[in-house]
Design an enzyme around this catalytic site. Structure first.
Site: not given
Lengths: 360, 627
Positions: B322-326
């Site tokens: 999810g967004s943790t890689i942004k």
């Protein structure tokens, strides 16, 4: 030609070999029992008691024995039946008769009674024996044999049967008859295997042929005994130093398997000495038979000598793995009472027979 | 009628037979002699060997297995005395009676009895056989009092593995179990003489050779009943080495507590060294029953449980990040000359040119014009759809892989999965299909094919905290040799990921700081009263795709289709001591569940464990660093 000058008469060659064997038995029993002086004492006391019997029987003239023969035999037969009856009531194998102060195996009596009885029957008529005498002789062997088998004590049964048969053989029955009998046995034996033998007896025989098939079960005793003998080698491991015996790998090491202990500790040298002593013992017995005064004495002496030989042969054959484990003692060496008594009585009878005539 | 007996002829006949009989005896005696000669001369050596084998016995002396400690010297795996009830069949007169009497004293299952019956049939009666293994304390004390009444029974003590922390670290430490036939194929049996147990999972399995030690041997003389008569010589066993893990059992305990009631995982790593501080997977199990063979019913209950307590989620769990890689994707963008300050318009959705399909932002009203900083702080999806589109899957794959996505971290545990950082090559190889542009778009927000493990996420976060210096995560910090008491410290392995210049990290870390500390940050909820500076990023991973015209409403979605809640973070900002990844299955948005867990654990570690931060008493001030 009586040489009654210094009674009691003792046949020195026979007596010396008996003493030598007894001496050896003390030595090896000390080791086999784990240096148990108590046993040595008991063994010695039995031998002493046996010596008394020997001297007594050596004084009984053969003609008295001749008269006793049927009585001794019948008494033995009755005792065998009593033992069997007690066994059936008590629901268990029964070999012993307990007289309170003394326990003995009636089958031991038969070791002497059978040769006496057959000699008695065969000596009544001229030799070679007539068919009726042979038939009676066989009957005399068969009755106690069957009773002993029923105990069940196959080993002793075979031994007393062989003794009886030997007496019949010595009486000079025709060769045709002998071969016919051998032929019959070759047919009957397989039938016995199937119908008569108990499972445990069959497995013993089977184990004999391949003890390694069940090294922890039925084959264990034979294997440990063979290992003991084989590891003894030429010189043996030395007195009290047999690992198989001292570490209790040999079963029944002071009774039936005492030979294994002997062979392990004294090696082939000891074994040869022991075998020579036994051979001489039997040889002397047969010599007494050879020179005996009459047919009865001759047959009886031959029969008794044969008994010793069979015991030695079956026992050593058993512990060395060429005969099934049937549980017979080694004469004079094994620890045990009944056997010693009969043995010494037998020697006494032999000496009584020897006494009647000068033997070279 | 009776003929005159010819006595001379008769005696000649019998004498003749006596001679014949003597010859027969001589023959049979020769047979005996030959047999004995054969045994004692020809086969002598063979039987000598057998007699020696009978007499001498080699007893293996199993080594003491190495202990396992956490970083503060708390014991995680130890050896305790266990007692086996053994019976010598030869000494027992009536086995049935003995068994029924023993039944009064110890609990004997039918299983114990049938197994024992089998031993009785198959083993020699002069060997001790185990009737019951591992008596409990009460049973062994009752038996030792009553032992004298029963000849032929004994209590045999042995060392067995025990895990005092129980289910707290079972996934990480693992357990030992009895050596199985499969194990036997793999091991050097020389090294396992007399050893009953082998590491089956976790650290116990990975460091098996370190923990095992070397068995010793004792030569004894025994009698036929197996009793030792004399001890001849002895080679002492060498104990296994003691292992000190980097794990902090207290932080581990807090992590497990924080996850209680959920299914999920927490991994915490010290960024500078890669040392793993916490490695929690919930639900869990007690490793102790496994040591001596867990019962069939217990095991199948564990196996069939829908929450999969046996699964080590921290290591084997694979989740969409999810967004943790942004933050990572922003770095990859900058590296590829896509400015962090570039602005994108977010109307609440994004469509590829010439396509009507709308990729939605989590905020359906849109974020308006956002730059990289705002996009990370508010977790704007559209910004990253566009960034991904600009980068393309090839550059994304290349850049993200360098951080460790789709790669094993190299932790000292067995069977670590790689996760998945998709690429064109991967898709052709595995799926047999070309890469579609739409797949690039959703990969930009960590959805689609991309999968990470909690360990991986923690490790990449640590790398970020360490400004591109990637330390291989490791559990082992020290090996102690019990004999010499010397300690060997395992140095960290740190490699730069090669993103230049290092200043590129500043804006991303600053943005992630504002995720927590900023007024619009998605995790501003945990930034309240925080006594130190931290960086973080929330993630909400879709489990089920939502149709174009559908609304996601957590209350109406079955639990197994609810979003996973993720959070990554590290603190303190100027000198990160801990990087953490929290994944809670089906627990909604990252800010709702995972972020508060992370805050709680960072507080605990920095304030209570390290003591480098003072606890805030009311005043909502920014970081007060002591160091």
């Amino acid at each position: 030609m009586r040489t009654d000058t210094n009674p009691p008469y003792i046949d020195l060659p026979l007596f010396s070999v008996v003493l030598m064997l007894f001496g050896l038995s003390l030595v090896i029993l000390y080791s086999a029992s784990g240096e148990d002086m108590d046993r040595i004492m008991k063994h010695g006391i039995r031998f002493g008691f046996g010596l008394v019997l020997l001297v007594i029987f050596a004084r009984i003239p053969p003609r008295v024995l001749l008269q006793w023969s049927p009585h001794v035999y019948l008494t033995g037969l009755i005792l065998l039946m009593v033992v069997l009856a007690i066994g059936i009531i008590g629901k268990g194998a029964q070999r012993w008769l307990d007289l309170g102060f003394f326990r003995f195996q009636p089958s031991e009596i038969m070791r002497i009674a059978i040769p006496m009885m057959i000699a008695w029957i065969l000596a009544r008529t001229s030799l070679p024996p007539k068919p009726l005498s042979i038939f009676l002789g066989i009957l005399v062997v068969l009755l106690p044999t069957v009773l002993v088998i029923l105990q069940p004590d196959l080993g002793t049964a075979i031994l007393i049967a062989m003794t009886g048969i030997t007496v019949i053989f010595l009486s000079g029955i025709g060769w045709k008859l002998i071969f016919a009998a051998l032929f019959a046995i070759s047919i009957i034996a397989p039938a016995m295997w199937v119908f008569v033998l108990h499972d445990y007896q069959r497995s013993r025989v089977l184990t004999l042929f391949d003890p390694w098939a069940d090294p922890l079960g039925a084959g264990y005793h034979i294997i440990q005994s063979i290992i003991a003998i084989g590891s003894g080698g030429f010189q043996g491991k030395g007195w009290l130093s047999g690992t198989q015996s001292q570490l209790e790998f040999i079963p029944e090491r002071s009774t039936d398997f005492i030979f294994s202990v002997f062979a392990e500790e004294f090696g082939l040298i000891g074994v040869v000495v022991l075998l020579m002593l036994y051979l001489f013992l039997v040889f002397r017995g047969l010599m007494i038979a050879f020179y005996a005064q009459n047919t009865y004495s001759r047959l009886l002496a031959g029969g008794l000598s044969a008994t010793y030989f069979f015991y030695v042969f079956v026992n050593i054959g058993m512990v060395a793995g060429i005969l099934p484990v049937v549980g017979v003692p080694l004469p004079l060496m094994s620890y045990g009472g009944s056997s010693m008594v009969t043995l010494m009585i037998g020697f006494g009878i032999l000496m009584s027979i020897a006494r009647s005539k000068k033997i070279p | 009628m009776t003929q005159v007996r010819d006595y001379l002829r008769e005696s000649a006949l019998v004498q003749n037979r006596i001679v014949l009989f003597f010859l027969l005896i001589a023959l049979l005696m020769s047979v005996l002699f030959l047999r004995l000669f054969y045994l004692q001369m020809i086969q002598h050596e063979q039987y000598s060997t057998l007699a020696q084998n009978n007499r001498f016995d080699l007893f293996s002396l199993p080594p003491v297995r190495g202990l396992i400690y956490d970083r503060n010297g708390e014991i995680l795996a130890q050896n305790i005395h266990g007692y086996n009830l053994q019976i010598l069949p030869d000494k027992v007169e009536n086995m049935d009676e003995l068994l029924s009497e023993l039944r009064q004293l110890v609990e004997l299952t039918d299983n114990d009895l049938t197994r024992f019956q089998k031993l009785l049939e198959n083993r020699p009666p002069f060997e001790w056989q185990t009737l019951k293994a591992n008596l409990n304390e009460e049973e062994s004390s009752i038996l030792s009092i009553n032992q004298h009444q029963y000849p032929g029974i004994q209590l045999r003590a042995h060392l067995q593995r025990h895990y005092p922390q129980g289910e707290l670290v079972s996934h990480l430490v693992g357990y030992t179990g009895r050596i199985s036939p499969e194990d036997l194929d793999k091991i050097d049996s020389q090294m396992y003489q007399g050893v009953e147990y082998i590491g089956k999972s976790g650290v116990e399995a990975f460091y098996e050779t370190t923990l095992l030690g070397r068995p010793g041997v004792e030569r004894v003389e025994t009698n036929a009943h197996g009793r030792v008569v004399r001890r001849l010589e002895q080679i002492s066993p060498v104990s296994g080495q003691t292992i000190h893990l980097s794990l902090d059992i207290k932080l581990q305990e807090k992590s497990m507590e924080a996850l209680e009631g959920y299914e999920g995982a927490v991994v915490a790593i010290e960024p500078g060294s890669g040392e793993v501080l916490a490695f929690a997977s919930v639900p869990t199990y007690d490793p102790n029953p496994f040591v001596n063979g867990i019962s069939e019913t217990e095991y199948s209950a564990l196996r069939s449980s829908p929450t999969k307590p046996l699964l080590n989620r921290a290591l084997y769990g694979r989740y969409a990040p999810g967004s943790t890689i942004k933050g990572f994707l922003s770095l990859v963008g900058m590296e590829n000359q896509i400015s962090f300050n570039r602005r994108s318009h977010c109307p609440g959705w994004y469509s590829l040119p010439g396509d009507t399909h709308r990729y939605r932002c989590w905020n359906k009203f849109g974020h308006g014009n956002v730059d990289g900083h705002q996009a990370i702080v508010q977790s704007c999806d559209v910004y990253f759809y566009k960034l991904a589109r600009l980068l393309g899957i090839d550059r994304m794959h290349e850049g993200m892989t360098r951080f460790g996505f789709g790669e094993q971290t190299g932790i000292d545990l067995i069977g670590e999965p790689t996760g998945l950082m998709p690429s064109r090559e991967w898709k052709t190889r595995v799926r047999g299909q070309p890469w579609f542009p739409g797949e690039t778009v959703i990969t930009g927000i960590g959805q689609g094919y991309m999968l990470v493990t909690p360990l991986q996420l923690a490790s990449t976060t640590a790398t970020l905290a360490n400004r591109g210096n990637k330390a291989t995560p490791k559990l082992l910090s020290e090996i102690e040799h019990p004999q010499s008491e010397s300690r060997e410290t395992i140095p960290p392995i740190v490699e730069p990921v090669g993103l230049k210049p290092e200043t590129l990290y500043d804006p991303v870390i600053q943005s992630m700081r504002d995720v927590v500390h900023g007024p619009t940050g998605t995790a501003r909820g945990i930034g309240k009263d925080i006594p130190y500076d931290m960086a973080g990023k929330t993630g909400t991973a879709q489990v089920k795709s939502i149709a174009q015209d559908e609304e996601y409403d957590e209350q109406n979605v079955e639990k197994k289709f609810r979003d996973h809640s993720l959070f990554i973070g590290f603190a303190p900002l100027d000198d990160p001591k801990i990087a953490i990844a929290v994944i809670v299955e089906h627990a909604g948005s990252g800010s709702k569940t995972a972020a508060p867990i992370a805050r709680k654990l960072l507080d605990y570690y920095l304030i209570d464990r390290l003591g480098i931060i003072e606890k805030q008493d009311g005043a909502p001030q920014a970081a007060v660093l002591q160091s």
